[in-house]
Design a protein around this motif. Structure first.
Motif, PDB file in Angstrom:
ATOM      1  N   LEU A 144      -4.220   2.296   9.636  1.00 12.92           N
ATOM      2  CA  LEU A 144      -4.467   1.236  10.621  1.00 12.92           C
ATOM      3  C   LEU A 144      -5.899   1.266  11.155  1.00 12.92           C
ATOM      4  O   LEU A 144      -6.405   0.250  11.632  1.00 12.92           O
ATOM      5  N   ASN A 145      -6.552   2.409  11.063  1.00 14.96           N
ATOM      6  CA  ASN A 145      -7.966   2.465  11.455  1.00 14.96           C
ATOM      7  C   ASN A 145      -8.802   1.493  10.629  1.00 14.96           C
ATOM      8  O   ASN A 145      -9.696   0.818  11.144  1.00 14.96           O
ATOM      9  N   TYR A 146      -8.519   1.433   9.323  1.00 14.16           N
ATOM     10  CA  TYR A 146      -9.254   0.510   8.446  1.00 14.16           C
ATOM     11  C   TYR A 146      -8.996  -0.946   8.841  1.00 14.16           C
ATOM     12  O   TYR A 146      -9.898  -1.781   8.832  1.00 14.16           O
ATOM     13  N   ILE A 147      -7.758  -1.229   9.199  1.00 11.39           N
ATOM     14  CA  ILE A 147      -7.386  -2.600   9.567  1.00 11.39           C
ATOM     15  C   ILE A 147      -8.107  -3.007  10.856  1.00 11.39           C
ATOM     16  O   ILE A 147      -8.649  -4.113  10.957  1.00 11.39           O
ATOM     17  N   THR A 148      -8.133  -2.104  11.826  1.00  6.53           N
ATOM     18  CA  THR A 148      -8.792  -2.400  13.097  1.00  6.53           C
ATOM     19  C   THR A 148     -10.283  -2.604  12.910  1.00  6.53           C
ATOM     20  O   THR A 148     -10.886  -3.528  13.485  1.00  6.53           O
ATOM     21  N   GLU A 149     -10.925  -1.771  12.093  1.00  5.14           N
ATOM     22  CA  GLU A 149     -12.366  -1.896  11.856  1.00  5.14           C
ATOM     23  C   GLU A 149     -12.722  -3.231  11.216  1.00  5.14           C
ATOM     24  O   GLU A 149     -13.810  -3.769  11.445  1.00  5.14           O
ATOM     25  N   ALA A 150     -11.817  -3.777  10.409  1.00  8.66           N
ATOM     26  CA  ALA A 150     -12.057  -5.074   9.757  1.00  8.66           C
ATOM     27  C   ALA A 150     -11.720  -6.253  10.673  1.00  8.66           C
ATOM     28  O   ALA A 150     -11.872  -7.404  10.269  1.00  8.66           O
ATOM     29  N   ARG A 151     -11.262  -5.949  11.892  1.00 12.62           N
ATOM     30  CA  ARG A 151     -10.884  -6.971  12.874  1.00 12.62           C
ATOM     31  C   ARG A 151      -9.828  -7.921  12.292  1.00 12.62           C
ATOM     32  O   ARG A 151      -9.875  -9.132  12.489  1.00 12.62           O
ATOM     33  N   ALA A 152      -8.907  -7.311  11.545  1.00 13.46           N
ATOM     34  CA  ALA A 152      -7.818  -8.087  10.950  1.00 13.46           C
ATOM     35  C   ALA A 152      -6.617  -8.079  11.895  1.00 13.46           C
ATOM     36  O   ALA A 152      -6.375  -7.103  12.610  1.00 13.46           O
ATOM     37  N   ASN A 153      -5.872  -9.176  11.880  1.00 16.74           N
ATOM     38  CA  ASN A 153      -4.646  -9.283  12.669  1.00 16.74           C
ATOM     39  C   ASN A 153      -3.447  -9.054  11.763  1.00 16.74           C
ATOM     40  O   ASN A 153      -3.342  -9.663  10.691  1.00 16.74           O
ATOM     41  N   ILE A 154      -2.571  -8.200  12.195  1.00 16.90           N
ATOM     42  CA  ILE A 154      -1.378  -7.913  11.393  1.00 16.90           C
ATOM     43  C   ILE A 154      -0.330  -8.984  11.659  1.00 16.90           C
ATOM     44  O   ILE A 154       0.089  -9.188  12.801  1.00 16.90           O
ATOM     45  N   VAL A 159       0.860  -1.178   0.000  1.00 15.67           N
ATOM     46  CA  VAL A 159       0.000   0.000   0.000  1.00 15.67           C
ATOM     47  C   VAL A 159       0.901   1.235   0.000  1.00 15.67           C
ATOM     48  O   VAL A 159       1.907   1.286   0.715  1.00 15.67           O
ATOM     49  N   TYR A 160       0.544   2.208  -0.833  1.00 16.20           N
ATOM     50  CA  TYR A 160       1.352   3.422  -0.951  1.00 16.20           C
ATOM     51  C   TYR A 160       0.672   4.532  -0.162  1.00 16.20           C
ATOM     52  O   TYR A 160      -0.430   4.988  -0.499  1.00 16.20           O
ATOM     53  N   LEU A 161       1.336   4.959   0.924  1.00 14.09           N
ATOM     54  CA  LEU A 161       0.773   5.952   1.840  1.00 14.09           C
ATOM     55  C   LEU A 161       1.349   7.332   1.551  1.00 14.09           C
ATOM     56  O   LEU A 161       2.528   7.457   1.188  1.00 14.09           O
ATOM     57  N   PRO A 162       0.552   8.370   1.746  1.00 10.61           N
ATOM     58  CA  PRO A 162       1.095   9.728   1.607  1.00 10.61           C
ATOM     59  C   PRO A 162       2.137   9.982   2.696  1.00 10.61           C
ATOM     60  O   PRO A 162       1.993   9.510   3.827  1.00 10.61           O
ATOM     61  N   HIS A 163       3.180  10.705   2.319  1.00 10.23           N
ATOM     62  CA  HIS A 163       4.275  10.940   3.261  1.00 10.23           C
ATOM     63  C   HIS A 163       3.933  12.157   4.126  1.00 10.23           C
ATOM     64  O   HIS A 163       4.412  13.281   3.916  1.00 10.23           O
ATOM     65  N   LYS A 164       3.079  11.916   5.139  1.00 12.11           N
ATOM     66  CA  LYS A 164       2.646  13.004   6.018  1.00 12.11           C
ATOM     67  C   LYS A 164       2.359  12.432   7.401  1.00 12.11           C
ATOM     68  O   LYS A 164       2.086  11.229   7.540  1.00 12.11           O
ATOM     69  N   PRO A 165       2.381  13.293   8.452  1.00 14.52           N
ATOM     70  CA  PRO A 165       2.092  12.798   9.809  1.00 14.52           C
ATOM     71  C   PRO A 165       0.685  12.189   9.889  1.00 14.52           C
ATOM     72  O   PRO A 165      -0.272  12.721   9.327  1.00 14.52           O
ATOM     73  N   GLY A 166       0.575  11.068  10.596  1.00 14.45           N
ATOM     74  CA  GLY A 166      -0.721  10.428  10.817  1.00 14.45           C
ATOM     75  C   GLY A 166      -1.164   9.498   9.709  1.00 14.45           C
ATOM     76  O   GLY A 166      -2.228   8.884   9.813  1.00 14.45           O
ATOM     77  N   ALA A 167      -0.362   9.357   8.627  1.00 13.46           N
ATOM     78  CA  ALA A 167      -0.774   8.506   7.499  1.00 13.46           C
ATOM     79  C   ALA A 167      -0.905   7.042   7.923  1.00 13.46           C
ATOM     80  O   ALA A 167      -1.883   6.364   7.575  1.00 13.46           O
ATOM     81  N   LEU A 168       0.074   6.547   8.663  1.00 13.13           N
ATOM     82  CA  LEU A 168       0.008   5.155   9.110  1.00 13.13           C
ATOM     83  C   LEU A 168      -1.155   4.950  10.074  1.00 13.13           C
ATOM     84  O   LEU A 168      -1.877   3.947   9.998  1.00 13.13           O
ATOM     85  N   PHE A 169      -1.354   5.892  10.976  1.00  9.40           N
ATOM     86  CA  PHE A 169      -2.449   5.796  11.945  1.00  9.40           C
ATOM     87  C   PHE A 169      -3.797   5.697  11.221  1.00  9.40           C
ATOM     88  O   PHE A 169      -4.648   4.877  11.565  1.00  9.40           O
ATOM     89  N   GLU A 170      -3.983   6.546  10.212  1.00 10.43           N
ATOM     90  CA  GLU A 170      -5.241   6.533   9.464  1.00 10.43           C
ATOM     91  C   GLU A 170      -5.446   5.199   8.756  1.00 10.43           C
ATOM     92  O   GLU A 170      -6.546   4.624   8.752  1.00 10.43           O
TER      93      GLU A 170
END
Length: 502
Positions: free
Chosen positions: A98-108, A85-96
């Motif tokens: 990971l919100n999708y991952i948590t909502e899907a109840r996926a395990n990393i 996945v290609y994320l924008p290079h800005k603060p909070g990009a990874l956090f945002e």
């Protein structure tokens, strides 16, 4: 009266998790009889066996574990997804993200990102999702927001890591035995875990145990239908013919066919039944409408497992009947309490479609005489020949019997005397799987050795008498080729024809 119950718990890999589960068991006066957790196998799964006062207490413990989110009641297939996945290079990009991952109840399972590397905007992710249907929903949400490159997408579990080992293992069992209720599979997993625990304590690699279990089931399944084959030996006597059918795996099937009737000695695994009927047709034995009786040497699934498919009486020892009823090959022996023997019996019966006889005739228990060290407990006639039923001493299995015809020079030795040199490499490897899972195929190795020597002596004495007439004593082992004695060793005799449907 107290009862024993089992639980499969899926816990977070964090301090205090096991302690919280044990507190629930203590709260309802439960006594933990067995517990097994090995992070080398699965860092999240724990198996309990607990003695509780009654079923009401069991339900309360279940509810307590369920409230914690620990109780495993289903084995829904796990999905695996690996992507860039290609994320924008800005603060909070990874956090945002990971919100999708948590909502899907996926395990990393895996993350890889380095802004100093060759791809400073690329994050590599591996996920496991317990509800596979959520994978598509997650992907659709991510695609609408990010540029994605799918690397692996698996809803069968082939790429899952050991964080969900037992779920993956359950899926592989389903592929072998077909669809099964989750409750049944969870009980089976608890049994399998018990033998893994035993063998691990005996310094066996747990992953080798799991491999042997799956390989046993797979090999059986893969040698049915178009992949089925037999090695066939045929011998002619005055008044009847003897056929030996060596199946792909497991025990031999013997047919004695005269003009008036056919009898069978041992039946092979149940899942080979339909294929074996086609082989009988090929060799002119028809649909066995002249089959009158089945004689069974012992209770193992590869010797008695197809008896229920035939509408004729099956003659067997009372010990064989009891082992079949108990589904425990150690029953009646000094290792009766062995969990290895008990669980192996359940597994091989399940994998091989064990179909026990419905019409049972028990051999009498009155001793008519001795043949070497073996009591003669019955005599029967076939095609003008008298056969003796010899009771074993229980070295291989309680209730095993041998069949001996002095006039024809035939000795059916069950699994107490085998020509291992005649095994193909594939059959030898399959036989080793059982030995790994039980440590020994004999319930009493000392007695088994004594029986083997006595059978060799009986064959040698019979051979000496028959050689005067230009004939030999044929040793019909439960596995391997029909053989004769040569310098005290078994040597395959006669023509061996390989037949398959390919």
């Amino acid at each position: 009266m107290s009862q024993k119950f089992y639980f499969v718990a899926r816990m977070p890999d964090e301090p205090g998790a096991l302690h919280r589960a044990a507190e629930i068991v203590r709260r309802f006066q439960g006594n933990i009889n067995r517990i097994h957790y090995d992070r080398r196998i699965d860092p999240n799964t724990v198996f309990f066996e607990v003695t509780l006062a009654n079923r009401e207490a069991y339900e309360k413990v279940k509810q307590g574990l369920k409230a914690l989110g620990y109780l495993q009641e289903t084995l829904e297939p796990i999905g695996f997804l690996k992507f860039n996945v290609y994320l924008p290079h800005k603060p909070g990009a990874l956090f945002e993200f990971l919100n999708y991952i948590t909502e899907a109840r996926a395990n990393i399972a895996f993350l890889d990102f380095d802004d100093q590397g060759p791809h400073p905007d690329r994050l590599t992710v591996s996920l496991t999702v317990e509800k596979s249907a959520l994978i598509d929903k997650l992907l659709n949400r991510l695609k609408s927001r990010y540029r994605l490159e799918i690397l692996d997408y698996d809803t069968r579990g082939d790429y899952l890591d050991n964080t969900v080992f037992y779920l993956r293992f359950a899926q592989r069992l389903r592929e072998i035995i077909g669809e099964a209720e989750d409750e049944f599979l969870l009980r089976l997993l608890a049994d399998i875990n018990h033998i893994v625990q035993e063998l691990t304590n005996l310094r066996q690699d747990p992953h080798e145990v799991f491999r042997c279990i799956i390989e046993t089931g797979q090999r059986l399944k893969e040698t049915t239908g178009p992949n089925f084959y037999v090695d066939v030996q045929k011998f002619s006597f005055d008044g009847f013919e003897l056929f030996c059918f060596q199946l792909p795996y497991g025990g031999n099937v013997f047919l004695l066919s005269s003009a008036d009737e056919t009898i069978m000695i041992d039946t092979g695994f149940g899942l080979y039944h339909e294929d074996l009927l086609r082989v009988f047709q090929h060799y002119g034995l028809g649909d066995l409408n002249r089959l009158s009786k089945i004689f069974i040497t012992h209770a193992d699934a590869d010797h008695a497992g197809a008896a229920g498919f035939f509408n004729v009486p099956a003659y067997l020892h009372k010990g064989t009947k009891e082992i079949i009823q108990k589904a425990n090959r150690a029953y009646g022996s000094r290792v009766e309490g062995s969990i290895l023997e008990e669980v192996y019996t359940k597994l091989i019966n399940l994998f091989s479609r064990f179909t026990p006889p419905e019409k049972v005739e028990l051999f009498p228990q009155e001793v008519l005489g001795l043949r070497e060290i073996f009591p003669v407990i019955m005599r029967f006639n076939f095609a003008g020949y008298e056969f003796e039923v010899l009771e074993s001493l229980g070295g291989h299995l309680y209730g095993q019997v041998f069949f001996f015809c002095e006039k024809a020079g035939l000795l059916f030795t069950g699994d107490s005397l085998l020509n291992l040199k005649s095994f193909t490499p594939e059959r030898l490897e399959f036989a080793k799987l059982a030995k790994i899972l039980m440590t020994s195929v004999n319930v009493d190795s000392e007695i088994a050795t004594k029986e083997r020597l006595a059978l060799l002596k009986l064959a040698e004495q019979t051979d000496a008498k028959l050689k005067i007439q230009g004939r030999r004593c044929l040793i019909c082992g439960g596995h391997g080729a029909v053989s004769v004695l040569k310098s005290g060793e078994l040597e395959a005799t006669g023509k061996i024809e390989h037949f398959g449907f390919n």
